[in-house]
Write an enzyme that holds these catalytic residues in place. Structure first.
Site, short mmCIF file in Angstrom:
data_model
loop_
_atom_site.label_atom_id
_atom_site.label_comp_id
_atom_site.label_asym_id
_atom_site.label_seq_id
_atom_site.Cartn_x
_atom_site.Cartn_y
_atom_site.Cartn_z
N ASP A 1 30.55 -35.77 21.73
CA ASP A 1 31.89 -35.68 22.32
C ASP A 1 32.11 -34.38 23.10
OD1 ASP A 1 32.40 -38.11 21.09
OD2 ASP A 1 33.13 -37.15 19.26
N THR B 197 35.36 -43.98 19.84
CA THR B 197 34.79 -45.17 19.20
C THR B 197 35.59 -45.57 17.96
OG1 THR B 197 32.64 -44.52 20.01
CG2 THR B 197 32.65 -46.13 18.23
N THR C 25 29.81 -44.54 12.30
CA THR C 25 30.78 -45.27 13.12
C THR C 25 30.85 -46.74 12.72
OG1 THR C 25 29.04 -45.72 14.73
CG2 THR C 25 30.40 -43.77 15.12
N LYS D 207 30.14 -35.49 27.96
CA LYS D 207 28.99 -35.99 28.75
C LYS D 207 29.44 -37.03 29.77
CE LYS D 207 27.17 -37.30 24.80
NZ LYS D 207 27.97 -36.59 23.79
N HIS E 5 32.11 -42.60 25.47
CA HIS E 5 32.12 -41.71 26.62
C HIS E 5 33.32 -42.02 27.51
CE1 HIS E 5 27.46 -41.44 26.10
NE2 HIS E 5 28.12 -40.87 25.13
P1 GDP Z 1 31.29 -37.61 25.36
O1 GDP Z 1 31.07 -38.48 24.18
O2 GDP Z 1 30.43 -36.41 25.35
O3 GDP Z 1 31.22 -38.36 26.66
O4 GDP Z 1 32.78 -37.07 25.23
P2 GDP Z 1 34.09 -37.94 24.88
O5 GDP Z 1 34.46 -38.73 26.07
O6 GDP Z 1 33.89 -38.66 23.60
O7 GDP Z 1 35.14 -36.80 24.58
C1 GDP Z 1 35.45 -35.81 25.50
C2 GDP Z 1 36.96 -35.90 25.83
O8 GDP Z 1 37.35 -34.74 26.52
C3 GDP Z 1 37.33 -37.06 26.73
O9 GDP Z 1 38.62 -37.48 26.39
C4 GDP Z 1 37.32 -36.44 28.13
O10 GDP Z 1 38.17 -37.12 29.04
C5 GDP Z 1 37.83 -35.07 27.83
N1 GDP Z 1 37.34 -33.98 28.68
C6 GDP Z 1 36.10 -33.80 29.21
N2 GDP Z 1 36.02 -32.61 29.84
C7 GDP Z 1 37.22 -32.02 29.69
C8 GDP Z 1 37.76 -30.75 30.08
O11 GDP Z 1 37.09 -29.91 30.67
N3 GDP Z 1 39.06 -30.50 29.72
C9 GDP Z 1 39.83 -31.39 29.04
N4 GDP Z 1 41.07 -31.06 28.72
N5 GDP Z 1 39.35 -32.58 28.66
C10 GDP Z 1 38.07 -32.89 28.97
P1 IMO Z 2 28.98 -39.50 21.71
O1 IMO Z 2 27.88 -40.09 22.55
C1 IMO Z 2 30.38 -37.97 17.85
C2 IMO Z 2 28.25 -39.38 14.28
C3 IMO Z 2 29.13 -40.24 13.39
C4 IMO Z 2 28.50 -39.92 12.04
C5 IMO Z 2 27.02 -39.83 12.37
C6 IMO Z 2 26.23 -41.10 12.09
O2 IMO Z 2 30.33 -40.06 21.98
O3 IMO Z 2 28.93 -38.02 21.73
P2 IMO Z 2 26.13 -43.46 13.30
O4 IMO Z 2 27.21 -44.46 13.54
O5 IMO Z 2 25.46 -42.98 14.53
O6 IMO Z 2 25.15 -43.92 12.27
O7 IMO Z 2 26.91 -42.21 12.63
O8 IMO Z 2 26.94 -39.53 13.75
N1 IMO Z 2 28.20 -39.84 15.70
C7 IMO Z 2 28.92 -39.28 16.69
N2 IMO Z 2 29.84 -38.31 16.66
N3 IMO Z 2 30.01 -38.52 19.03
C8 IMO Z 2 29.07 -39.49 19.06
O9 IMO Z 2 28.61 -40.01 20.21
C9 IMO Z 2 28.48 -39.93 17.86
N4 IMO Z 2 27.55 -40.84 17.55
C10 IMO Z 2 27.38 -40.77 16.23
O10 IMO Z 2 30.48 -39.83 13.46
O11 IMO Z 2 28.93 -38.66 11.59
MG MG Z 3 32.13 -39.37 22.60
#
Ligand code: GDP
Ligand code: IMO
Ligand code: MG
Length: 495
Positions: free
Chosen positions: A47, A367, A170, A50, A75
């Site tokens: 999170d 998720t 998850t 990416k 994502h």
């Molecule tokens: P990922 O799993 O690495 O793709 O990240 P996620 O999408 O799960 O979580 C990142 C969250 O932060 C999302 O809601 C994005 O829209 C938000 N986000 C990403 N970059 C920035 C930033 O620079 N500032 C703010 N405020 N939000 C961001």
């Molecule tokens: P993105 O791509 C944050 C964490 C789960 C749990 C552990 C194992 O959005 O960054 P799983 O379901 O994979 O067997 O769970 O890994 N986890 C994540 N946490 N972002 C993710 O993906 C994750 N993918 C798995 O919360 O602790």
């Molecule tokens: Mg994420």
């Protein structure tokens, strides 16, 4: 198969931009590296943002690939369509989704719950963008049957009773699927692809499926204990172990995917794309480095390789090929730290401050919707992550969320109970976290809203110093800074 390759080659030649175009540092999108293969990797516990970065730079690439994980990933991408801002949560479909000139590919290292993938395809197509016709899936990728998702959930329920360590997964069946793969009884996409018009293959797949269901009934029968298996889950169990239901579904999926020539030998395709056609590849990591099975905070990890090393096995790209071409690894690091699920997190904040940061940062899982645990940026963990991946540069996301703090902190060392201090590697043994003391550096904060700022020099001086200090401590160049979720809300820092 031949027809399909022809079709996809036609698609290749329909992409007008040539990868060999000279890099123009003055053009609008030029601030992203122009490597032939670029990898975007989460450097923490997932999170990090990416999805935003991949979506932002996808237009520069021909093929956007996932090499690991499944729909445990969440994502987010933010875009404006017909003047309306849309936030899309993608789980399996690569974040090239919104760029119609890209091919999106799920490699052999991914695990795929087909119905969830179709839901995502629908989500994308509902906003008027072609999705299925631009998707390729490796015939070697493992399928996540509904049954595995149920088992994952029931295992978590059982562990919650205190019989074993709960991971806080998850519940998407990820661990069960990779375990079955390693046990050589899992099902691959290529196993069912084609069964709608091949009687022999259909019979073979039915045999495989029956055998798998028989094994699951034997191994996981204990999970049907009413102490942790609700009536609804019991009903699902009966539904998901019904072979006829499963066969009907996979026959339907086979037909839909065949209509689009979706399933192929992606290893062959990618190698040709790189070597013969000179195409540009963007690889999207899922999860985060500290969730890697081998190098993460085991057992509180996911079940795939989340490191840069994983792209070789998860996509079939040889390391030596990467050496011969221009290959670039971008690490994504949040300006603070979050984690979802169980497991150690050295810099985690106490409850109240934790919730305050989560609310400020909108830290709720894409998720599962769970509140993410928050803390100050952990430099030790980031250095460890760098050692495992050798980032060429970092993007520091969500710096805007730190606006308003009087002081901001960086965790720069761990002092263990035995007096040992760690500065660039995390403890192997999780029990070390129990009495671990984090050594913090405290820096003055900044009050200004920085969302609208687009140049590093315009940031408040304390924000600049914070970024510079992270660079100094980690030795990694921070090339971009995220100041908001939108594509444009990024600052490029040239030096
Ligand atoms: P990922 O799993 O690495 O793709 O990240 P996620 O999408 O799960 O979580 C990142 C969250 O932060 C999302 O809601 C994005 O829209 C938000 N986000 C990403 N970059 C920035 C930033 O620079 N500032 C703010 N405020 N939000 C961001
Ligand atoms: P993105 O791509 C944050 C964490 C789960 C749990 C552990 C194992 O959005 O960054 P799983 O379901 O994979 O067997 O769970 O890994 N986890 C994540 N946490 N972002 C993710 O993906 C994750 N993918 C798995 O919360 O602790
Ligand atoms: Mg994420």
């Amino acid at each position: 198969m031949k027809d399909f390759i022809f079709e996809k080659q036609k698609f290749f030649s329909s992409i007008k931009r040539q990868f060999s175009k000279p890099w123009d540092y003055t053009s609008k999108r030029s601030h992203y590296p122009n490597s032939q293969v670029t990898l975007v990797l989460g450097s923490q516990w997932g999170d990090e943002g990416k999805g935003k970065l991949v979506d932002q730079i996808a237009n520069e690439y021909d093929i956007i690939c996932r090499f690991n994980g499944g729909n445990n990933a969440g994502h987010s991408v933010v875009t404006t369509i017909n003047g309306k801002k849309i936030k899309l949560g993608l789980h399996l479909f690569p974040c090239g989704a919104l760029h119609e000139n890209t091919v999106n590919l799920l490699g052999n290292g991914t695990v795929i719950h087909i119905p969830s993938l179709f839901e995502e395809v629908k989500l994308i197509e509902d906003i008027g963008i072609n999705a299925l016709s631009r998707l390729l899936i490796s015939s070697h990728a493992q399928i996540v049957p509904d049954l595995f998702q149920l088992i994952d959930g029931l295992e978590e329920n059982e562990k919650s009773l205190g019989v074993a360590k709960k991971i806080g997964t998850t519940r998407k069946g990820i661990g069960v699927t990779y375990a079955m793969e390693k046990d050589r009884i899992g099902l691959r996409v290529g196993d069912f692809y084609g069964i709608h018009n091949d009687v022999i293959q259909k019979m073979q797949f039915e045999e495989q499926l029956s055998s798998l269901i028989r094994i699951c009934k034997g191994r996981f029968n204990y999970l049907l204990d009413p102490k942790f298996c609700s009536k609804e889950d019991r009903r699902k169990w009966d539904e998901y172990t019904n072979i006829k239901r499963a066969m009907d579904r996979y026959t339907k999926y086979s037909k839909i995917l065949s209509n689009h020539n979706t399933v192929i030998n992606t290893m062959d395709y990618l190698n040709d794309a790189i070597k013969k056609f000179g195409k540009k590849i963007l690889i999207e990591g899922a999860n985060g480095v500290l969730l890697d099975t081998e190098y993460g905070t085991y057992p509180y990890v996911t079940s795939s390789c989340t490191l840069s090393a994983g792209i070789c096995t998860g996509l079939g790209i040889p390391p030596r090929l990467l050496k011969k071409i221009d290959f670039n690894v971008i690490g994504v690091a949040k300006a603070y730290q979050t984690r979802v699920g169980e497991g150690p997190m050295a810099t985690e904040l106490p409850k109240e401050e934790n919730t305050e940061m989560a609310l400020k940062g909108g830290e709720f899982g894409v998720t599962t919707g769970r509140q993410r645990r928050c803390g100050w940026l952990d430099i030790v963990a980031l250095k460890y992550s760098h050692q495992l991946n050798e980032f060429d540069q970092l993007i520091l996301t969500k710096l805007d969320i730190l606006s308003g703090y009087d002081t901001v902190k960086l965790g720069v060392g761990y002092r263990l109970k035995n007096g040992q201090t760690l500065h660039k590697t995390i403890p192997i043994d999780n029990s070390n976290y129990d009495d671990l003391e984090v050594i913090y550096e405290t820096l003055p904060g900044w009050k200004e809203d920085i969302t609208g700022i687009r140049s590093f020099e315009d940031l408040p001086i304390n924000a600049q110093n914070y970024v510079r200090r992270i660079e100094k401590l980690t030795g990694i160049f921070i090339r971009w800074i995220g100041v908001g979720p939108d594509r444009e809300e990024t600052i490029e820092k040239l030096h």
